[in-house]
Design a protein around this motif. Sequence first.
Motif, short mmCIF file in Angstrom:
data_model
loop_
_atom_site.label_atom_id
_atom_site.label_comp_id
_atom_site.label_asym_id
_atom_site.label_seq_id
_atom_site.Cartn_x
_atom_site.Cartn_y
_atom_site.Cartn_z
N LYS A 32 41.67 -19.09 -10.46
CA LYS A 32 42.58 -18.55 -10.16
C LYS A 32 42.31 -17.54 -9.20
CE LYS A 32 44.36 -18.38 -14.70
NZ LYS A 32 45.32 -17.92 -15.82
N GLU A 37 45.74 -17.33 -7.09
CA GLU A 37 46.70 -16.79 -8.01
C GLU A 37 45.96 -15.04 -8.58
OE1 GLU A 37 48.02 -18.77 -12.34
OE2 GLU A 37 47.37 -19.88 -11.50
N ASN A 38 45.25 -14.92 -8.48
CA ASN A 38 44.32 -13.67 -9.13
C ASN A 38 43.44 -13.17 -7.84
OD1 ASN A 38 44.97 -14.04 -11.84
ND2 ASN A 38 43.76 -14.60 -12.70
#
Length: 129
Positions: A32, A37-38
């Motif tokens: 991620k 995404e993160n």
Amino acid sequence: MNERVKELRKSMNLTLEKFGNRLGVGKSAIFKIESGENSLTDQMVKLMVKEFGVNENWLRTGEGEMFPEFDRADAIAKLADDIMTEVPDSFKSRLVTALAQMTDEQWKVLEDITYKVVGGEYPMPNQKD
């Protein structure tokens, strides 16, 4: 920053799982981060710097080299820091304790062995003590 995390992991030939294990997180967390995404937290940046020796400025900005050059003092300071944060009976701690108790004669034997193991070159060129 996410691309640089992936670049760091690949430069160390680590899978998502092995990279994450060394940082105390799962492979999905690393995936991620790498995919964007993160976001990468300050805590995770500091952990990567400590665990992998990566240049924090490079990791954050892309400027400079991925890994900083260490001089002798830096290498000794990092080892001391590692030892102080490990469990007291870790191999590193036991080894340094044994080294601290060696005689001059034992140091000479160890130096000769080390010199042979590294193929006749000292780890830090031109700095034989």
